[in-house]
Design a protein around this motif. Structure first.
Motif, mmCIF file in Angstrom:
data_model
loop_
_atom_site.group_PDB
_atom_site.id
_atom_site.type_symbol
_atom_site.label_atom_id
_atom_site.label_comp_id
_atom_site.label_asym_id
_atom_site.label_seq_id
_atom_site.Cartn_x
_atom_site.Cartn_y
_atom_site.Cartn_z
ATOM 1 N N GLN A 1 40.899 23.306 -14.457
ATOM 2 C CA GLN A 1 41.044 22.279 -15.079
ATOM 3 C C GLN A 1 41.392 21.876 -16.595
ATOM 4 O O GLN A 1 42.179 21.159 -16.796
ATOM 5 N N SER B 1 46.580 16.713 -15.622
ATOM 6 C CA SER B 1 45.390 16.539 -14.801
ATOM 7 C C SER B 1 45.289 15.387 -13.759
ATOM 8 O O SER B 1 44.333 15.406 -13.008
ATOM 9 N N ARG C 1 44.410 18.762 -9.675
ATOM 10 C CA ARG C 1 42.776 18.679 -10.095
ATOM 11 C C ARG C 1 42.073 19.333 -9.076
ATOM 12 O O ARG C 1 42.559 19.713 -7.869
#
Lengths: 355, 578
Positions: free
Chosen positions: A52, A61, A65
Motif C-alpha cells: 500500500q 493507489s 490496492r
C-alpha cells in the motif's frame, strides 16, 4: 483486454512474489489505462502495508490496492500464485483462476500433483523454470505458459549516497541464507577465491537467515569471518539502491542457488550493471543466455572461485554484457508475454477442465 | 547765646525751630505718602488674597481632577495587567495546545513507524516460520521419517503417557500453513493479520527507558568498559556527555563480566539525557530498544566484543547508523593478557560492517587499512574546564629551585616504563620525579623506595593537579614501546600542554611531533631530554601550543564525529525510516 484482475497469494511479507506484484502492477497500469488491480493475501504479515505504501508513493493507489475481503466475482481473472488453499475457501474462484507457480522450493510445489490434470493453464515466470515444472508434473505438459518476470527501469541513485571504501574486491550474496540458496557454497567459493587476489576479498550478504543455520561456524570453518558483512534483509523498495551503490564499488553478484523460478535478484543485479556469477541451473542459464563466463557448475567450488576472480579482472566488459543481457527481462519482454497470452480467449486459459 | 547763620542774621534758636518745623513737615508729608502707599499695598494685598484663594480653589479642583485621573489610570493599568495576564495565559494555553498537537503528531508518526517496524519483524518472523515449516515438511517427506513410521505408531502410547496433553493451553497465533500439511484456520473471513495487535512484550527495567526513546529525536548507544561518571574524562564518557549536551538521548552501556555484576544507577538517568544500561540488559533487550527508536539512531561501538558486534544486525534493521570508534589496540591488550573477549576476525567484521569508522591514531587507522581506506583519525581530546586553571599556569610560574619532572595517570606495569624512569632517577639524583596517580604494584613500590628522588604522591583530584604541576619543569609519559603504546593517543599530553609543560615521551611515536613534546627512543635519550629542559617555554612556543590546542578539546573532536554520524551513509540509508 482485461479491466479488473486480482493477484492472490498466501502470505504478505516482503519477498519475491510481492515484488513481482509491484513490478507487474506498475508496468500494467502504465500500459493499460483502464485496468485496475487488486491484491489479496490470506495472511498479512506486514507486506500488505508495504505494498500500500509503495503504491501510494508511486501515485497508483487508486488502481493498485490491497483488499482484505476476497470477492472473486469482482474480477475477470484471479492470478493464484502457489496458493491452492484459496480454492478450498472460495470455490467460486475456480472458473476465473489462472494458477501460477513461482516457488523454487520443490516441496512447496507438490500441491501441483493434485492439479496437473485439472488445470487448463499453469503460468511460470521463466522459460528456464518451465522444463523443471514440466518434468516434475508431466500432466502439465503443453499447458505451461511463461509470463517472464522482469526488472523495471531503475530510478536514479541519490548522488550523496555511497558505501564504505572497502579495500578488497566485493562479492554480493543477496538471498535467503539456507541450503537451497546454497550459502555454504558461496562461503566456500569466497574462501577459495582468496588465493586469486592480493587483498582479501570481502562479501556483503543480505538475506533472512534460516533459523538454526550455523552462519558463524561456517564463516570460521572457512576462515572468512572478518571478511563477511551480514546485513538484515534489505527492504524490497531499496534493493535497487544497494545494487547501484555496489556497481559504484565494482562489486560482483554471486548466486550458487540450487533452485530458482526466475532469479529476480540476479536479474536486478544485471540491470544495475553488476557482473554475475551464477550456478548453472536452468533459470540462471536462461538469464545469461547460457554464456559460460557467467556460469559455473553447481558444486564446483574451485570453478566458482576462478569465475569470481575472472569477473573482477574483466569487470567492465562483463558489466556491459550483463546490462545488454538484462534487456531480455525488461518490462517490454513482460508486456509482450502478457499481450500474447491475453489477446485471445481468456476463458480458454482460466479455470479448470470440466470432467 | 546768638549766632549768625548763612549771613541771614537770624538767631540759632529760630533757625533750629525752622529746621525742626521743616523736618516735621517732611515727616508729615512722608507719613502721608506712606499712608497712601499703605492703602495701596492693602488694596494690592486684598487682590492678592483674592487671587490666592482663587488659585487655592483651582488647585483643589486640579488635585481632585488628578486624583480622578490617577484613579482612572490605575484602573486602566489594572485592566491592562489583567488583560496581559489573560493574554499570557492564552499564549501559554495556545503553546500547550500546539505542543500537544505536535506531540500527538509525533506520537502518530512514531506509532506508524513502530507499526512498520513491527510489520517488518512480523515479516521476518514469518520467514522463519516458513523456513521451519519447510524443515518439517522435508522431515515428513524424508525416507527415514517414512521408514520409522511404524516405530512411532508403536511407541506413541508410551510418549502420550509420559507427556499427557495439557488442557487449556493457549496456543500462539498460527502463522500459516504448509502446502502439504495445511492446518484449518477459520475461513473464509478475509485476510488474517498474523500480528494484529502489535504490542511491546518486554518487561523489566528496560520499560522505564522505552518511553524516553520513543520521544527522542536523536539516539546514541555507546558501550564502554567502565561505568559512566560525569567527572571522568574518558573518550566514550566525554562523547556521551557531548552528544547529550547537544540534544541526543544516550544509552550508555556499561560493561559487565557477568549478568549479576552490579552496575551503579542501572537504568537511571545519570546525566541529563544519559541513561546507564548494564551490558547484559542491553544485549537482552536490543530488539525492544531498536523497535522503540523512532528518532535518528547511531550505534557507537568502542568495544568489538562478539556480543556487541551481534547487536549491529537488529540495530541496523531499525535504521541505526553504525559507527566503530577504534580507541585502542585491542589485539595488543589481548596479547598482553587483557580483553579476553577479543577476536581479530570479529573486530574485522565490525570494521567492514560499520557505515563509518574512526581511530584515535594514525597507527590504528593504518592497521585496518587493508579492510577499508576511509577510516578517519579523530584523536583524543581534553576538557579545559576540568583542569580548573588558566592556560599555561605552569609556564607562567617561575621555575622551582629543584628540577622536578612529573606524571599523572595510571601506573600499569603493563605499559608504564618503570625501567626508564628508575634509570633516569639513578642517573640524575638531583632531579625529583613526582608521581601522581594510582596502580603502583607492590614489587614496583619496593623498587622505587630505594630511590629518594622518586616521590609517589597518590591520587590528586583533576581540578587540583595544577597546584603540583606549576612546580614541575616538565611532564613525562614514559610508556613501554609496545603495539598498545604505539597506537594510543594519551589524554594527558593535552593536559600537560594546557598547563604549559614540556613533555618527555617514550613508546608513543604517534605524538612525537606534537608541540613541546620531546620523544625519546631509549632511556639515555630520556635522560638527555630531561637535561634539555632548562627554562620555561618562550612566548613563541606557547603561541604555537595555543594554536594546536584549539583543535584538541573534546568539543572540537566530537563535532567531527557528530558530522560523520549525520552525513548520508549508503548502508544506513537502506534501512532508514522514512
Amino acid at each position: 483486454m482485461l479491466n479488473k484482475i486480482c493477484f492472490a497469494y498466501h502470505w504478505a511479507t516482503s519477498g519475491g512474489v510481492e515484488r513481482v506484484f509491484l513490478n507487474r502492477g506498475e508496468a500494467l497500469l502504465g500500459q493499460y489505462p483502464k485496468l485496475e488491480i487488486e491484491v489479496y493475501f490470506n495472511y498479512d504479515c506486514g507486506g500488505g502495508t508495504l505494498i500500500q505504501r509503495y503504491s501510494k508513493s508511486r501515485g497508483l493507489s487508486d488502481r493498485l490496492r490491497v483488499v482484505r475481503q476476497f470477492d472473486p466475482s469482482r474480477y475477470e481473472v484471479v492470478f493464484v500464485i502457489d496458493t491452492p488453499q484459496l480454492l478450498t475457501d472460495y470455490p467460486a474462484v475456480a472458473d476465473k483462476m489462472l494458477m501460477e507457480c513461482h516457488t523454487p522450493y520443490a516441496e512447496n510445489r507438490t500441491y501441483l500433483k493434485d492439479w496437473e490434470h485439472r488445470l487448463k493453464t499453469l503460468v511460470v515466470p521463466s522459460s528456464g523454470f518451465l522444463p523443471v515444472v514440466e518434468s516434475e508434473f508431466p500432466g502439465l505438459r503443453g499447458k505451461i505458459k511463461v509470463i517472464r518476470n522482469f526488472v523495471p527501469q531503475l530510478p536514479p541513485l541519490e548522488h550523496s549516497l555511497s558505501l564504505p571504501d572497502w579495500r578488497g574486491p566485493v562479492f554480493l550474496y543477496f538471498a535467503r541464507i539456507d541450503e537451497l540458496k546454497n550459502f555454504t557454497e558461496f562461503i566456500e567459493g569466497l574462501s577459495a577465491a582468496g588465493r586469486h587476489f592480493q587483498t582479501q576479498p570481502l562479501a556483503l550478504v543480505s538475506g533472512q537467515v534460516l533459523p538454526g543455520f550455523p552462519v558463524n561456524e561456517l564463516l570460521e570453518k572457512n576462515r572468512v569471518r572478518g571478511s563477511v558483512a551480514i546485513l538484515p534483509p534489505v527492504p524490497f523498495e531499496n534493493s535497487h539502491v544497494l545494487m547501484q551503490m555496489l556497481r559504484q564499488k565494482k562489486a560482483v553478484f554471486v548466486s550458487p542457488s540450487k533452485g530458482e523460478s526466475f532469479g529476480l535478484s540476479a536479474a536486478e543485479a544485471m540491470t544495475a550493471g553488476l557482473p554475475v556469477i551464477l550456478s548453472d541451473i536452468p533459470p540462471h542459464v536462461a538469464l545469461v543466455s547460457n554464456r559460460d563466463k557467467f556460469l559455473y557448475r553447481l558444486g564446483d567450488v574451485k570453478g566458482l572461485a576462478a569465475k569470481m576472480a575472472a569477473a573482477v579482472e574483466h569487470y567492465d566488459q562483463m558489466s556491459v554484457e550483463c546490462v545488454e543481457l538484462a534487456r531480455e527481462f525488461s518490462v517490454q519482454a513482460f508486456l509482450s508475454d502478457w499481450e500474447r497470452l491475453f489477446m485471445g480467449n481468456v476463458q480458454a486459459l482460466t479455470g479448470v477442465v470440466k470432467s | 547765646m546768638s549766632d549768625l547763620r548763612d549771613g541771614v542774621g537770624i538767631s540759632f534758636a529760630t533757625w533750629q525751630d525752622r529746621q525742626l518745623a521743616a523736618i516735621l513737615n517732611e515727616i508729615r508729608s512722608a507719613h502721608a505718602a506712606v499712608d497712601g502707599h499703605k492703602e495701596k499695598v492693602v488694596q494690592e494685598l486684598g487682590k492678592l488674597v483674592t487671587l490666592l484663594s482663587e488659585f487655592t480653589r483651582r488647585e483643589d479642583e486640579l488635585r481632585a481632577d488628578t486624583r480622578l485621573w490617577q484613579d482612572k489610570a490605575a484602573d486602566l493599568d489594572r485592566q491592562l495587567k489583567e488583560q496581559t495576564a489573560l493574554r499570557a495565559d492564552l499564549q501559554i494555553a495556545q503553546q500547550r495546545l500546539e505542543a500537544e498537537v505536535a506531540r500527538l503528531r509525533q506520537l502518530e508518526k512514531n506509532y506508524a513507524e513502530e507499526n512498520q517496524t513491527l510489520s517488518s519483524r512480523a515479516s521476518a518472523a514469518n520467514f522463519e516460520a516458513t523456513n521451519l515449516r519447510r524443515l518439517v515438511t522435508e522431515l515428513h517427506n524424508s525416507l527415514s521419517w517414512k521408514i520409522t513410521a511404524p516405530l512411532r505408531m508403536i511407541t506413541k502410547p508410551i510418549f502420550e503417557r509420559l507427556h499427557p496433553t495439557q488442557p487449556n493451553v493457549v496456543t500462539s497465533p498460527t502463522v500459516g500453513t504448509s502446502p502439504t500439511a495445511p492446518p484449518a484456520p477459520p475461513k473464509p473471513t478475509g485476510t488474517i493479520d498474523v500480528f494484529p495487535t502489535p504490542s511491546q512484550t518486554t518487561s523489566g527495567p528496560v520499560d522505564a527507558i522505552l518511553p524516553e526513546l520513543r520521544h527522542a529525536t536523536s539516539i546514541a548507544i555507546i558501550p564502554c568498559a567502565i561505568p559512566f561518571s560525569s567527572t571522568l574524562n574518558q573518550r566514550p564518557i566525554s562523547c556521551a556527555r557531548y552528544l547529550a549536551d547537544h540534544g541526543t538521548t544516550v544509552l550508555y552501556v556499561a560493561w559487565q563480566w557477568l549478568p549479576e555484576e552490579e552496575v551503579p544507577q542501572a537504568w537511571k538517568e545519570v546525566y541529563p539525557r544519559v541513561f546507564h544500561i548494564p551490558l547484559y540488559g542491553f544485549q537482552g533487550n536490543v530488539e525492544a530498544i531498536a523497535a522503540a527508536s523512532y528518532g535518528k539512531g547511531a550505534y557507537l561501538s568502542t568495544l568489538p566484543s562478539p556480543g556487541l558486534v551481534d547487536v549491529v544486525r537488529p540495530l541496523r534493521a531499525a535504521g541505526y547508523h553504525i559507527h566503530y570508534d577504534i580507541m585502542d589496540d585491542w589485539e595488543g591488550f589481548h596479547k598482553g593478557g587483557e580483553a579476553p573477549w577479543f577476536s581479530a576476525p570479529v573486530e574485522h567484521e565490525m570494521v567492514i560492517l560499520a557505515d563509518t569508522v574512526t581511530a584515535v591514531s594514525d597507527r590504528l587507522a593504518e592497521k585496518f587499512s587493508h579492510l577499508r581506506t576511509d577510516i578517519a583519525v579523530v584523536r583524543n581530546g581534553y576538557q579545559p574546564a576540568a583542569l580548573a586553571s588558566e592556560q599555561f599556569v605552569a609556564a607562567h610560574a617561575p621555575l622551582s629551585e629543584k628540577k622536578t619532572i612529573g606524571y599523572f595517570g595510571h601506573f600499569s606495569d603493563a605499559w608504564f616504563d618503570w625501567d626508564t624512569v628508575l634509570y633516569a632517577a639513578g642517573k640524575r639524583p638531583d632531579v625529583e620525579f613526582e608521581l601522581i596517580g594510582w596502580g603502583i604494584s607492590e614489587p614496583t613500590r619496593m623498587r622505587i623506595e630505594k630511590l629518594p628522588n622518586i616521590k609517589p604522591i597518590g591520587i590528586v583530584p583533576q581540578a587540583e593537579l595544577h597546584k603540583y604541576a606549576r612546580n614541575w619543569w616538565g611532564g613525562m609519559i614514559p610508556f613501554q614501546p609496545t603495539d598498545v603504546s604505539a597506537a594510543v593517543d594519551p589524554l594527558k599530553v593535552y593536559e600537560y600542554l594546557h598547563l604549559g609543560l614540556p613533555s618527555i615521551v617514550t613508546g608513543i611515536s604517534g605524538i612525537a611531533k606534537y608541540p613541546l613534546v620531546d620523544y625519546a627512543e631509549n632511556r639515555d635519550r630520556f635522560v638527555d631530554a630531561i637535561d634539555r629542559i632548562t627554562s620555561r617555554p618562550n612566548a613563541q612556543l606557547l603561541a604555537e601550543v595555543e594554536r594546536f590546542l584549539k583543535d584538541c578539546t573534546w568539543d572540537e573532536r566530537f563535532a567531527k564525529l557528530k558530522a560523520m554520524l549525520e552525513a548520508p551513509a549508503g548502508l544506513a540509508f537502506l534501512y532508514a525510516k522514512r
